[in-house]
Design a protein around this motif. Structure first.
Motif, short mmCIF file in Angstrom:
data_model
loop_
_atom_site.label_atom_id
_atom_site.label_comp_id
_atom_site.label_asym_id
_atom_site.label_seq_id
_atom_site.Cartn_x
_atom_site.Cartn_y
_atom_site.Cartn_z
N GLY B 21 0.82 -1.21 0.00
CA GLY B 21 0.00 0.00 0.00
C GLY B 21 0.86 1.26 0.00
O GLY B 21 0.53 2.24 -0.67
N ILE B 22 1.99 1.20 0.74
CA ILE B 22 2.88 2.36 0.78
C ILE B 22 3.41 2.67 -0.61
O ILE B 22 3.48 3.83 -1.04
CB ILE B 22 4.03 2.10 1.78
N ASN B 23 3.74 1.61 -1.38
CA ASN B 23 4.14 1.79 -2.78
C ASN B 23 3.13 2.62 -3.55
O ASN B 23 3.47 3.52 -4.29
CB ASN B 23 4.24 0.42 -3.47
N PHE B 24 1.85 2.22 -3.33
CA PHE B 24 0.77 2.88 -4.05
C PHE B 24 0.67 4.35 -3.67
O PHE B 24 0.63 5.24 -4.52
CB PHE B 24 -0.54 2.15 -3.78
N GLN B 27 2.82 7.07 -5.02
CA GLN B 27 2.57 7.58 -6.37
C GLN B 27 1.26 8.37 -6.47
O GLN B 27 1.12 9.27 -7.29
CB GLN B 27 2.50 6.41 -7.37
N ILE B 28 0.29 8.00 -5.63
CA ILE B 28 -1.02 8.66 -5.67
C ILE B 28 -1.26 9.30 -4.31
O ILE B 28 -1.04 8.66 -3.28
CB ILE B 28 -2.15 7.63 -5.94
N SER B 29 -1.72 10.55 -4.30
CA SER B 29 -1.93 11.18 -2.99
C SER B 29 -3.19 10.59 -2.34
O SER B 29 -4.15 10.23 -3.02
CB SER B 29 -2.09 12.69 -3.15
N ASP B 48 -5.68 10.94 -19.52
CA ASP B 48 -6.68 11.67 -18.73
C ASP B 48 -7.80 10.77 -18.22
O ASP B 48 -8.42 11.06 -17.20
CB ASP B 48 -7.29 12.80 -19.58
N ALA B 49 -8.07 9.69 -18.98
CA ALA B 49 -9.15 8.79 -18.57
C ALA B 49 -8.80 8.01 -17.31
O ALA B 49 -9.67 7.47 -16.65
CB ALA B 49 -9.47 7.81 -19.70
N PHE B 50 -7.52 7.97 -17.00
CA PHE B 50 -7.08 7.22 -15.81
C PHE B 50 -7.44 7.99 -14.55
O PHE B 50 -6.92 9.08 -14.30
CB PHE B 50 -5.56 6.99 -15.90
N ARG B 51 -8.40 7.44 -13.79
CA ARG B 51 -8.81 8.12 -12.54
C ARG B 51 -8.74 7.12 -11.40
O ARG B 51 -9.03 5.94 -11.58
CB ARG B 51 -10.26 8.63 -12.66
N ILE B 52 -8.36 7.55 -10.25
CA ILE B 52 -8.13 6.60 -9.17
C ILE B 52 -8.79 7.05 -7.86
O ILE B 52 -8.20 7.03 -6.79
CB ILE B 52 -6.61 6.32 -9.05
N GLY B 53 -10.09 7.44 -7.94
CA GLY B 53 -10.85 7.76 -6.74
C GLY B 53 -11.64 6.54 -6.30
O GLY B 53 -12.43 5.98 -7.05
#
Lengths: 283, 284
Positions: B21-24, B27-29, B48-53
């Motif tokens: 998870g720390i790896n992740f 890269q992502i806030s 732009d289509a890549f979303r990670i919410g």
């Protein structure tokens, strides 16, 4: 402690004068050939007796003689035991409570019960007392009912400042008086007590006994006890039950041996068994 | 010995989850992860289509869970009250094993039960296209059936554990059986009942096969039970099923979702435990 003793003595004296006065006794319960069976086992057989208004009637006898079982027929608590069957007639104010058209729930509302182990609900002191009236639809004056019931059960002064505390935080003796107050709150005619002090220490026991005498002014009380001294201290009438063993058929059943005014039964018993029991020869 | 093995396993799971998870999160806030409302974790992260919410997955999970609980709580409690207060010993002996069988059905079977029986049935009731072929409702209903035994069995235990003396007290005050059950026995068993519901909720949140089969795999920010959703577990199945290469951001996101899943069920279990303990304190 000494004060408690004096109070008990006072009420005993008071009772003696009452007993010597001739009075018409109003019958509350009248039992005709009452027997209780669990399946094939006959726990109690052929009991005939009357219970009188505003008196304390004590049931004594050795363990297993069916005295508690008989007590539970007075408010149909036996109905809740599987396979139990009551024969004969248990008339309450002239009406057999085991008739088809009698609602056992209504019977229990008018004939309250206090059990051997104090069994307060896991709620506050206040809610324990208010529980019965609230569930019977009483909306107003609950505060007064709570206060009066606690006063009548001689508990008010001890708990008036902590009505919201959990009932289970009280001592055993206080819990038992709370249970008595809870019974009173639904305004019964009769209070049945099944060895109400057997789980309590001597001081708490005396308080309960004193309370029984006071309650007899308003209610009819039937108390089962294994403590003969207690019967002698609190009751107006005493019934002695014993276990009748039939060697040939290998059956045993509880029977009513002798019933009469307490002082008479303890000083001048008619039956040899009663005499042996109150002298402590068995039981 | 056995206890230490399970403790070590748990610690191992926590270690793997959090180290990956720390790896992740390097890269992502965390803020983006929790506040963005779209979950499209496949493809090029630069696109732009890549979303990670993660919100759509959480919403999908909660939607399925709420539907499941609305089935399992009433049915489970009714079963528990019936078994504990009304059923004869003979019926109780027969019904309890049936409940245990229900608890033992592989969830993949339940998943196909949802997809091939429940979904067509629901689509018949609501005509038109109001209900997708893959939908939260069908999956939620069947997850609900799956967790009935959890609610029923633990609630039944706590109802049965309420001392008979309390029932007697209520009867002796002239209350009928129904009021005695509702006003005395049920409240006295409440902490056990709540803990049964929380445990069942934990199982619903963590349930994987039924939702993977019947709820679909389209993360959507919706509370409409008729639409296709994806749950957290459903996403993990999809990602592990070959669509993410090891070491990629998509792969790491599995662990980030796993952490949330783990924390949710873990917290639920702790709360459930607290209620169970409270119940014990009152009556033992």
């Amino acid at each position: 402690m000494t004060e408690t003793y004096r109070e008990i003595n006072l009420s005993s004296n008071h009772r003696t004068t009452e007993d010597t006065m001739p009075q018409v006794q109003e019958t509350v319960f009248s039992l005709q050939s009452v027997g209780i069976k669990y399946g094939d086992f006959s726990a109690v057989s052929n009991v005939n007796m009357e219970i009188y208004k505003n008196q304390v009637t004590a049931f004594i006898g050795p363990s297993g003689c069916g005295k508690s079982t008989l007590l539970r027929t007075f408010n149909r608590m036996n109905d809740l035991v599987l396979n139990s069957k009551v024969v004969g007639e248990v008339a309450y104010q002239g009406k057999n409570i085991y008739d088809q058209d009698v609602d056992p729930v209504e019977v229990r509302r008018r004939i309250g019960m206090v059990f051997q182990q104090p069994n307060p609900f896991p709620k506050s002191i206040y809610d324990n007392i208010a529980f019965g009236p609230r569930n019977h639809g009483v909306k107003e004056g609950i505060d007064d009912i709570v206060e009066n019931s606690l006063r009548n059960a001689a508990l008010w002064d001890e708990v008036k400042n902590k009505l919201k505390s959990p009932a289970l935080s009280l001592s055993g003796g206080q819990q038992q008086r709370l249970c008595i107050a809870r019974s009173i709150a639904v305004e019964p005619d009769v209070i049945l007590m099944d060895e109400p002090a057997s789980a309590l220490d001597p001081i708490a026991t005396l308080k309960i006994e004193h309370l029984m005498r006071e309650l007899a002014a308003k209610y009819t009380i039937v108390v089962v006890t294994h403590n003969m001294q207690q019967a002698l201290r609190v009751s107006d009438k005493t019934a002695f039950f014993n276990l009748e063993v039939d060697e040939e058929k290998d059956t045993r059943t509880g029977v009513l041996v002798e019933y009469g005014p307490t002082t008479k039964l303890f000083t001048d018993p008619k039956n040899e068994k009663t005499s042996d029991y109150i002298k402590g020869k068995f039981g | 010995m056995c206890g230490s093995i399970s403790i070590l396993t748990t610690l191992g799971i926590i270690y793997v989850l959090f180290s990956e998870g720390i790896n992740f999160f390097s890269q992502i806030s965390i803020i983006e992860f929790f506040t963005d409302t779209a979950w499209r974790p496949f493809g090029d992260p630069e696109n732009d289509a890549f979303r990670i919410g993660v919100a759509p997955l959480v919403v999908g999970t909660l939607l399925v869970t709420v539907i499941a609980l609305s089935v399992a709580v009433p049915l489970g409690l009714a079963t528990a009250i019936y078994l504990s207060e009304y059923a004869s010993k003979r019926i109780k002996r027969k019904v309890k094993p049936v409940l245990e069988i229900l608890a033992g059905i592989p969830t993949v079977v339940l998943g196909y039960f949802a997809l091939t029986l429940v979904t067509p049935f629901i689509r018949n009731i609501f005509p038109g296209d109001t209900i997708d072929i893959f939908n939260a409702l069908s999956a939620g209903l069947v997850v609900g059936i799956m967790i009935i035994p959890t609610v029923a069995s633990i609630s039944e235990d706590s109802l049965s554990a309420v001392p008979q003396s309390l029932r007697n007290a209520s009867y002796s005050l002239g209350l009928p059986k129904s009021s005695t059950v509702l006003r005395v026995v049920f409240p006295a068993a409440l902490s056990g009942i709540i803990s049964s519901i929380l445990l069942a909720m934990g199982r619903a949140i963590g349930e994987t096969m039924i939702v993977a089969i019947a709820a679909g795999n389209l993360p959507s920010m919706t509370l409409n039970p008729g639409s296709q959703v994806q749950t957290m577990t459903g996403y993990i199945v999809q990602a592990v099923g070959g669509e993410a290469s090891r070491g990629s951001l998509t792969y790491n996101s599995i662990f980030a979702v796993g952490i949330i899943l783990f924390l949710m069920t873990f917290i639920l279990n702790i709360i459930a435990n607290y209620f169970t303990k409270r119940f014990r304190e009152v009556y033992e």
